[in-house]
Design an enzyme around this catalytic site. Structure first.
Site, PDB file in Angstrom:
ATOM      1  N   ILE A 102       0.833  -1.209   0.000  1.00  0.00           N
ATOM      2  CA  ILE A 102       0.000   0.000   0.000  1.00  0.00           C
ATOM      3  C   ILE A 102       0.863   1.253   0.000  1.00  0.00           C
ATOM      4  CG2 ILE A 102      -1.801   1.292   1.240  1.00  0.00           C
ATOM      5  CD1 ILE A 102      -2.705  -1.433   0.044  1.00  0.00           C
ATOM      6  N   ARG A 142      -8.172   1.263   1.247  1.00  0.00           N
ATOM      7  CA  ARG A 142      -9.271   0.330   0.947  1.00  0.00           C
ATOM      8  C   ARG A 142      -9.065  -0.393  -0.381  1.00  0.00           C
ATOM      9  NH1 ARG A 142     -14.499   4.234   1.742  1.00  0.00           N
ATOM     10  NH2 ARG A 142     -15.166   3.189   3.625  1.00  0.00           N
ATOM     11  N   LYS A 182     -12.463   0.796   9.095  1.00  0.00           N
ATOM     12  CA  LYS A 182     -11.615  -0.143   8.349  1.00  0.00           C
ATOM     13  C   LYS A 182     -11.830  -1.588   8.847  1.00  0.00           C
ATOM     14  CE  LYS A 182      -8.350  -1.966   5.988  1.00  0.00           C
ATOM     15  NZ  LYS A 182      -8.292  -2.016   4.556  1.00  0.00           N
ATOM     16  N   ARG A 232     -16.959  -8.407   5.364  1.00  0.00           N
ATOM     17  CA  ARG A 232     -16.700  -9.364   4.275  1.00  0.00           C
ATOM     18  C   ARG A 232     -16.423 -10.758   4.848  1.00  0.00           C
ATOM     19  NH1 ARG A 232     -16.401  -9.145  -1.185  1.00  0.00           N
ATOM     20  NH2 ARG A 232     -14.697 -10.213  -2.251  1.00  0.00           N
ATOM     21  N   HIS A 240     -33.175 -13.359  -5.588  1.00  0.00           N
ATOM     22  CA  HIS A 240     -34.035 -12.521  -4.740  1.00  0.00           C
ATOM     23  C   HIS A 240     -33.477 -11.094  -4.768  1.00  0.00           C
ATOM     24  CE1 HIS A 240     -35.735 -10.730  -1.152  1.00  0.00           C
ATOM     25  NE2 HIS A 240     -36.593 -11.748  -1.048  1.00  0.00           N
ATOM     26  N   CYS A 272      -5.462  -9.266   5.223  1.00  0.00           N
ATOM     27  CA  CYS A 272      -6.414  -8.231   5.663  1.00  0.00           C
ATOM     28  C   CYS A 272      -7.640  -8.872   6.290  1.00  0.00           C
ATOM     29  CB  CYS A 272      -6.839  -7.382   4.473  1.00  0.00           C
ATOM     30  SG  CYS A 272      -5.437  -6.754   3.558  1.00  0.00           S
TER      31      CYS A 272
HETATM   32  N1  SAJ Z   1     -13.206 -14.925  -0.664  1.00  0.00           N
HETATM   33  C1  SAJ Z   1     -14.122 -15.979  -0.616  1.00  0.00           C
HETATM   34  N2  SAJ Z   1     -15.364 -15.775  -1.135  1.00  0.00           N
HETATM   35  C2  SAJ Z   1     -15.723 -14.598  -1.709  1.00  0.00           C
HETATM   36  C3  SAJ Z   1     -14.797 -13.528  -1.746  1.00  0.00           C
HETATM   37  C4  SAJ Z   1     -13.523 -13.726  -1.203  1.00  0.00           C
HETATM   38  O1  SAJ Z   1     -13.836 -17.070  -0.118  1.00  0.00           O
HETATM   39  O2  SAJ Z   1     -16.876 -14.508  -2.176  1.00  0.00           O
HETATM   40  C5  SAJ Z   1     -11.848 -15.134  -0.105  1.00  0.00           C
HETATM   41  C6  SAJ Z   1     -10.724 -14.991  -1.137  1.00  0.00           C
HETATM   42  O3  SAJ Z   1     -10.541 -16.176  -1.861  1.00  0.00           O
HETATM   43  C7  SAJ Z   1      -9.549 -14.650  -0.244  1.00  0.00           C
HETATM   44  C8  SAJ Z   1     -10.192 -13.836   0.882  1.00  0.00           C
HETATM   45  O4  SAJ Z   1     -11.581 -14.094   0.829  1.00  0.00           O
HETATM   46  O5  SAJ Z   1      -8.981 -15.831   0.309  1.00  0.00           O
HETATM   47  C9  SAJ Z   1      -9.950 -12.339   0.801  1.00  0.00           C
HETATM   48  O6  SAJ Z   1     -10.090 -11.880  -0.536  1.00  0.00           O
HETATM   49  P1  SAJ Z   1     -10.893 -10.544  -0.910  1.00  0.00           P
HETATM   50  O7  SAJ Z   1     -10.885 -10.376  -2.378  1.00  0.00           O
HETATM   51  O8  SAJ Z   1     -12.213 -10.558  -0.259  1.00  0.00           O
HETATM   52  O9  SAJ Z   1     -10.084  -9.366  -0.170  1.00  0.00           O
HETATM   53  P2  SAJ Z   1      -8.549  -8.868  -0.101  1.00  0.00           P
HETATM   54  O10 SAJ Z   1      -7.954  -9.440   1.152  1.00  0.00           O
HETATM   55  O11 SAJ Z   1      -7.797  -9.032  -1.360  1.00  0.00           O
HETATM   56  O12 SAJ Z   1      -8.807  -7.272   0.074  1.00  0.00           O
HETATM   57  C10 SAJ Z   1      -9.650  -6.807   1.131  1.00  0.00           C
HETATM   58  C11 SAJ Z   1     -10.644  -5.784   0.563  1.00  0.00           C
HETATM   59  N3  SAJ Z   1     -11.681  -5.495   1.559  1.00  0.00           N
HETATM   60  C12 SAJ Z   1     -13.004  -5.629   1.282  1.00  0.00           C
HETATM   61  O13 SAJ Z   1     -13.416  -6.027   0.220  1.00  0.00           O
HETATM   62  C13 SAJ Z   1     -13.950  -5.224   2.372  1.00  0.00           C
HETATM   63  C14 SAJ Z   1      -9.918  -4.508   0.146  1.00  0.00           C
HETATM   64  O14 SAJ Z   1     -10.832  -3.507  -0.264  1.00  0.00           O
HETATM   65  C15 SAJ Z   1      -9.069  -3.985   1.317  1.00  0.00           C
HETATM   66  O15 SAJ Z   1      -8.351  -2.816   0.948  1.00  0.00           O
HETATM   67  C16 SAJ Z   1      -8.071  -5.061   1.688  1.00  0.00           C
HETATM   68  O16 SAJ Z   1      -8.819  -6.220   2.134  1.00  0.00           O
HETATM   69  C17 SAJ Z   1      -7.193  -4.532   2.802  1.00  0.00           C
HETATM   70  O17 SAJ Z   1      -6.050  -4.133   2.501  1.00  0.00           O
HETATM   71  O18 SAJ Z   1      -7.661  -4.427   3.946  1.00  0.00           O
END
Ligand code: SAJ
Length: 406
Positions: A16, A154, A206, A213, A244, A260
């Site tokens: 970042i 973010r 944050k 998520r 839905h 994260c």
């Molecule tokens: N994952 C699932 N199912 C989903 C979505 C994701 O199992 O439907 C898993 C992914 O495979 C992965 C993990 O979740 O293992 C995290 O992946 P991600 O794409 O959800 O998130 P990151 O860690 O790449 O980035 C997140 C983001 N936060 C949110 O979406 C709320 C990003 O915006 C943040 O800036 C980042 O964390 C951070 O630096 O905090």
């Protein structure tokens, strides 16, 4: 973007800090990027990107060539300082803010009246106030004379340049003047809306975003466990439920990885163990999902050997923590591969990760070759090339990330 020059210092040139320093330099700031790792400093000054991020290499070369970005191992005097260092957790899931503190201490002798100090690192509630106390204890003459704020990043790895500029930002000062001052700075390059609040709310915001998520992914993962027992295709179920108008379920996988979402919720549960029950349960469910997947693979290997009287060839497809990236840190896929390797000497295990050239522990196999040879195929990460593989009735396919969905 304004072109009036301002000298700023970024403490931390990681995933970042470096992109933000580059974008700030591009907006006309004179940027000093500081990292304790001399290799990162040398590479950055040579215009070489030490992280993988589309499009960022060209921007780095531009701002190094223009002289707007210089890297160093020690901070230099500036009018604004940005702390963008890691905040991991300790063994007991307690947050470790020692890097934030060390970065803050490193600029204590440089701070002067009128300066801006901002923390971007994901931090437990109260960290900004704690650092303000530290600054005022060591430099009491600066009390009320510098601006102090928290502004979390973010951005999504892989889309960092776009999101750094276009995402809304939440900016929380320790007082209103600090919020306004930090908003002015980010307004140089952020096109999204800058939302002002106080430091504690910004810190919690944050943590809330990533915990939200995590909880939603845990719901999808819990459904996948129920559907496995009930003989229902979870991918079809979720697609149907999402028809839905007010339902939007995320996708199950083999666990939650990265640095994260699998980390930040602990910053809430550590401070509020009695209240944060859903957040804690989501962490447990997502951690358990990786265990469950590993056990399922081990049991499938045992059954294959019993049924066929020979060792199976097993293809473990994907090591990265999410699709189409090369980042293997905190990856549940990598954890599952290691568990299966430890438990099964009754199988030939082929490890696949198309986004990296080599791995220091595993010999990597081309994904098509592994798929062709395997008796058991385990999909761990939904990389795009895997989706073009043909379904094979004569293979046992454990699809933990919805490659085939139907
Ligand atoms: N994952 C699932 N199912 C989903 C979505 C994701 O199992 O439907 C898993 C992914 O495979 C992965 C993990 O979740 O293992 C995290 O992946 P991600 O794409 O959800 O998130 P990151 O860690 O790449 O980035 C997140 C983001 N936060 C949110 O979406 C709320 C990003 O915006 C943040 O800036 C980042 O964390 C951070 O630096 O905090």
């Amino acid at each position: 973007m304004k072109n009036d020059s301002v000298k700023v210092c970024f403490l931390g040139l990681g995933y970042i800090g470096l992109p933000t320093a580059i974008i700030a330099a591009q907006s006309g700031c004179e940027v000093i990027g500081v990292d304790i790792n001399p290799d990162i400093v040398a590479k950055t000054n040579a215009g070489e990107l030490h992280i993988v991020e589309p499009g960022l290499g060209d921007l780095l070369r531009q701002v190094v060539a223009s002289g707007n970005l210089k890297a160093a191992t020690a901070p230099q005097e500036a009018s604004a300082y940005f702390v963008v260092v890691p905040t991991p957790f300790k063994g007991n899931h307690q947050p470790d803010i020692s890097f934030v503190e060390a970065a803050t201490r490193s600029i204590l002798p440089l701070l002067k009246e009128g300066d801006l100090y901002v923390i971007e690192s994901t931090s437990p509630i109260g960290t900004t106030e704690l650092m303000a106390d530290l600054i005022y204890t060591e430099r009491p003459e600066l009390r009320g004379k510098i601006n102090i704020a928290y502004c979390p990043e973010r951005v999504l790895p892989g889309n960092v340049i776009y999101e750094l500029i276009h995402n809304d930002r939440v900016i929380g000062g320790i007082d209103e003047a600090s919020t306004e001052r930090a908003k002015q700075f980010y307004g140089r390059f952020v096109k999204g809306t800058l939302h002002g609040t106080n430091a504690r709310t910004a810190e919690m915001c944050k943590l809330t975003e990533n915990s939200s998520r995590d909880v939603q992914i845990a719901f999808a993962n819990e459904l996948s466990l129920i559907c496995d027992r009930a003989g229902i295709n979870v991918w079809e179920l979720i697609a149907l439920a999402n028809k839905h108008p007010r339902v939007n379920i995320l996708q199950p996988g083999c666990g939650v990885g990265g640095h994260c979402i699998a980390v930040d919720p602990y910053f809430i549960t550590a401070a509020f163990p009695d209240e944060a029950r859903l957040i804690a349960d989501a962490r447990s469910i997502n951690n358990y999902k990786a265990e469950w997947c590993a056990e399922k693979v081990v049991n499938t290997i045992l059954r294959f050997e019993l049924d066929n009287g020979r060792k199976p060839v097993v293809a473990m497809m994907g090591l990265a923590f999410k699709p189409d990236i090369d980042d293997l840190r905190e990856s549940p896929a990598k954890y599952i591969v290691s568990r299966v390797m430890q438990s099964c000497n009754n199988a030939e295990v082929l490890v696949v990760e198309p986004n990296v050239e080599s791995h220091n522990v595993y010999k990597l196999t081309d994904y098509r070759e592994a798929y062709d040879r395997a008796d058991i195929v385990v999909f761990l990460t939904a990389h795009t090339p895997f989706k073009a593989l043909p379904w094979c009735d004569d293979k046992v396919i454990l699809d933990f990330c919805g490659i085939f969905k139907k």
